[in-house]
Design a protein around this motif. Structure first.
Motif, mmCIF file in Angstrom:
data_model
loop_
_atom_site.group_PDB
_atom_site.id
_atom_site.type_symbol
_atom_site.label_atom_id
_atom_site.label_comp_id
_atom_site.label_asym_id
_atom_site.label_seq_id
_atom_site.Cartn_x
_atom_site.Cartn_y
_atom_site.Cartn_z
ATOM 1 N N THR A 104 8.499 -4.551 5.724
ATOM 2 C CA THR A 104 9.248 -5.194 4.625
ATOM 3 C C THR A 104 9.310 -4.271 3.417
ATOM 4 O O THR A 104 10.369 -4.078 2.806
ATOM 5 C CB THR A 104 8.533 -6.507 4.211
ATOM 6 O OG1 THR A 104 8.066 -7.150 5.377
ATOM 7 C CG2 THR A 104 9.427 -7.420 3.422
ATOM 8 N N TYR A 105 8.119 -3.696 3.053
ATOM 9 C CA TYR A 105 8.068 -2.804 1.891
ATOM 10 C C TYR A 105 8.985 -1.593 2.109
ATOM 11 O O TYR A 105 9.682 -1.143 1.208
ATOM 12 C CB TYR A 105 6.637 -2.325 1.636
ATOM 13 C CG TYR A 105 5.703 -3.388 1.093
ATOM 14 C CD1 TYR A 105 6.191 -4.479 0.378
ATOM 15 C CD2 TYR A 105 4.325 -3.296 1.252
ATOM 16 C CE1 TYR A 105 5.349 -5.454 -0.123
ATOM 17 C CE2 TYR A 105 3.472 -4.261 0.755
ATOM 18 C CZ TYR A 105 3.987 -5.341 0.069
ATOM 19 O OH TYR A 105 3.141 -6.280 -0.428
ATOM 20 N N ASP A 107 11.682 -1.386 3.986
ATOM 21 C CA ASP A 107 13.085 -1.799 3.847
ATOM 22 C C ASP A 107 13.469 -1.934 2.378
ATOM 23 O O ASP A 107 14.539 -1.499 1.958
ATOM 24 C CB ASP A 107 13.327 -3.146 4.560
ATOM 25 C CG ASP A 107 13.287 -2.961 6.075
ATOM 26 O OD1 ASP A 107 13.400 -1.793 6.517
ATOM 27 O OD2 ASP A 107 13.121 -3.964 6.796
ATOM 28 N N ARG A 108 12.540 -2.534 1.613
ATOM 29 C CA ARG A 108 12.832 -2.747 0.185
ATOM 30 C C ARG A 108 12.963 -1.413 -0.545
ATOM 31 O O ARG A 108 13.853 -1.224 -1.375
ATOM 32 C CB ARG A 108 11.713 -3.559 -0.467
ATOM 33 C CG ARG A 108 11.830 -5.032 -0.189
ATOM 34 C CD ARG A 108 10.872 -5.757 -1.122
ATOM 35 N NE ARG A 108 10.566 -7.076 -0.647
ATOM 36 C CZ ARG A 108 9.585 -7.829 -1.133
ATOM 37 N NH1 ARG A 108 8.809 -7.350 -2.075
ATOM 38 N NH2 ARG A 108 9.368 -9.024 -0.686
ATOM 39 N N GLY A 111 16.163 0.069 0.215
ATOM 40 C CA GLY A 111 17.207 -0.685 -0.486
ATOM 41 C C GLY A 111 17.314 -0.236 -1.930
ATOM 42 O O GLY A 111 18.427 0.019 -2.427
ATOM 43 N N VAL A 278 9.098 -1.698 -4.810
ATOM 44 C CA VAL A 278 8.958 -2.447 -3.565
ATOM 45 C C VAL A 278 8.682 -3.925 -3.839
ATOM 46 O O VAL A 278 9.234 -4.816 -3.197
ATOM 47 C CB VAL A 278 7.813 -1.806 -2.733
ATOM 48 C CG1 VAL A 278 7.270 -2.759 -1.708
ATOM 49 C CG2 VAL A 278 8.312 -0.552 -2.060
ATOM 50 N N PRO A 281 12.258 -5.315 -6.650
ATOM 51 C CA PRO A 281 13.346 -4.329 -6.616
ATOM 52 C C PRO A 281 14.369 -4.471 -7.745
ATOM 53 O O PRO A 281 15.005 -3.493 -8.119
ATOM 54 C CB PRO A 281 14.012 -4.593 -5.256
ATOM 55 C CG PRO A 281 13.077 -5.459 -4.491
ATOM 56 C CD PRO A 281 12.222 -6.173 -5.455
#
Lengths: 384, 162
Positions: A104-105, A107-108, A111, A278, A281
């Motif tokens: 998750t981190y 991906d963030r 992003g 993270v 964001p």
């Protein structure tokens, strides 16, 4: 009689300077070659210098050196047991949670980077032409598919390799504390009479330099941890990004990064900003606040903390410092980065003392006279 | 079998026996002398070898275990002998008070064994054991006082030998 050259002047000799730098870089290579032993050895030396004042305080209270060591070992064992039974399980749980959150981190973070690069592309045509956002995405995918996995496997192997040698640390520290003085005497027995007093002085200076450096670095790390931790907590507890201990832990990691002069503080700052990116964001204002916090702590470091703790004993010219750090990093990787400056400090003292002894014609004459006396004694009955 | 003998402390190290007779350390008890032992460096000098030179920065003091040394001081024209240092005597005590220059050159007259004590080590020991530190400081003060008295009484031509 006065030595031929004073400590400071002796270092003006270019050969000594070259030897000092070569010695520091050579020992980085050597330490890298025997890293499995050098790493616990260095940690044990650091622990020795940190524990020594505690033992001295106990001795001041009236106990013998042996009793002081026993009391310290007992207290350390009890504290380790308490830590293992209380704090360690919750730390391992947090670590497991963190491990689950890594995708998750990741991906963030991607992003945030992508959004910022897209914003850059919309504002500047050259960025759009370069296709920064897409090329970053491609590079990250390639990294994850290829070398990233290998890299992660390498890191895991590296950690597995190190764990057993870390067990040597308490063992080595114990013997340093118990037999350090006796070992010191043993080494000094090999020194010729002519150089004896100067060599004693060399040992004393080196000991003081290392003690001041390691204790200073410990104090500096604590001050940095508290300043950064409190600052991060103050900024991040409102939006629910950091709890108190999370902020302190991140502060500690950044303070450890700061052991590498000039570069380390920047890396710590990037880590903290990435963590904020993270966790939250959308809050770009908070990221700017974290950058300002790091700049503020850097100023505190420069003008208040460092003079209070490490002092300016190991301060070299910034050019030499940066060159040493990069050379150390190239030769010895992470070890080289961390050890370049302390080793340069030690070799500077060695170089000063060597020059003081070697360029003192009287001491050399006394040494040679001793050789002649020995020769005369050995050939007394030979009629030569 | 004499059971009481088991409770008797082992005999003292011969080197420490000599140290315990030196005026500076005369008031130290056995435990203190044992602590001091860790900071004693045994050195052997051949006859004719120089222990230290006049004017050299002094870093420590010496106790003579065996042999004989002579202290000389440079005069205007010739070298002046300050006297002989015998086994059981100490020299170079002034260096315990500060890193000033040595006041005389000391040369071994015959093969000699000395115990060297380094100032920073003694200072660290005194900080860890203040009672011992006090005794050593008083010992040094008494030795210097007796030398000054001898000088004032005209029994010595120099206020301090080394």
């Amino acid at each position: 009689m006065k030595p031929g050259l004073s400590g400071e002047r002796s270092l003006e000799h270019p050969i000594i300077w070259i030897a000092v730098i070569a010695g520091a870089l050579g020992s980085i290579l050597l330490l890298k070659a025997v890293a499995w032993l050098a790493f616990p050895l260095i940690l044990a030396v650091v622990l020795y210098y940190l524990v020594q004042p505690l033992l001295q305080r106990l001795q001041l209270a009236g106990v013998t050196p042996g009793q002081a060591l026993g009391i310290f070992l007992g207290a350390a064992t009890i504290l380790t047991l308490i830590f293992s039974l209380t704090i360690l399980p919750s730390m391992l749980n947090s670590l497991a949670d963190f491990q689950n959150q890594i995708p998750t981190y990741w991906d963030r973070l991607q992003g945030v980077l992508r959004d910022n690069l897209l914003a850059l592309e919309s504002r500047f045509s050259f960025a759009k032409k370069a296709g920064l956002a897409n090329s970053l995405q491609e590079q990250l995918n390639l990294f994850l598919a290829g070398s990233g996995k290998e890299y992660i496997a390498d890191v895991a192997l590296f950690l597995l390799h190190w764990l057993p040698s870390l067990l040597l640390v308490p063992f080595l520290t114990f013997f340093f504390l118990r037999d350090g003085t006796a070992f010191h005497r043993l080494v000094l027995r090999a020194v010729p009479n002519a150089f004896f007093e100067k060599t004693l002085l060399l040992f004393d200076r080196m000991d003081n330099q290392m003690r001041a450096y390691f204790r200073g670095m410990f104090g500096l790390t604590m001050l940095d941890t508290v300043s950064l931790g409190l600052g991060l907590w103050f900024l991040g507890h409102g939006p629910g990004i950091f709890g108190f201990w999370d902020a302190m832990f991140l502060g500690l990691i950044c303070a450890i990064f700061a052991w590498v002069p000039y570069i380390g503080s920047g890396l710590g700052g990037i880590l903290a900003v990435a963590t904020v990116a993270v966790k939250a964001p959308s809050s770009s204002g908070l990221m700017v606040a974290v950058v300002l916090l790091f700049l503020g702590v850097r100023l505190l470091d420069e003008f208040i903390y460092t003079p209070m703790t490490v002092g300016r004993a190991l301060r070299m010219h910034p050019l030499i410092t940066v060159m040493m750090i990069f050379s150390g990093g190239m030769l010895g990787g992470v070890y080289g980065l961390l050890l370049a400056m302390p080793l340069l400090g030690i070799f500077t003292v060695l170089g000063q003392m060597f020059a003081e002894i070697w360029f003192d014609p009287r001491l050399r004459a006394r040494y040679q006279a001793r050789g002649l006396l020995e020769k005369r004694l050995a050939s007394k009955d030979l009629g030569i | 079998m004499n059971l009481l003998g088991l409770f008797r402390p082992p005999p003292m190290d011969p080197l420490l026996q000599v140290v315990s007779g030196v005026p500076i350390f005369r008031d130290c008890n056995r435990a203190e002398l044992e602590a001091l032992k860790l900071h004693l460096h045994e050195r052997n000098f051949l006859a004719g070898e120089i222990v230290f030179d006049e004017g050299e920065d002094g870093e420590g003091m010496y106790v003579v275990i065996r042999g004989k040394l002579r202290a000389n001081r440079k005069g205007i024209l010739t070298k002046k002998s300050l006297g002989v240092i015998q086994a059981g005597e100490s020299f170079g005590e002034m260096a315990l008070l500060g890193a000033g220059p040595r006041m005389a050159t000391v040369v071994a007259e015959e093969d000699t064994t000395v115990l060297a004590m380094f100032r920073p080590e003694l200072v660290a020991l005194a900080q860890a054991r203040p009672r011992l530190g006090y005794k050593i400081a008083m010992g040094v003060a008494l030795v210097l006082e007796s030398r000054l008295r001898r000088f004032a009484d005209g029994q010595s031509t120099e206020p301090s030998a080394t």
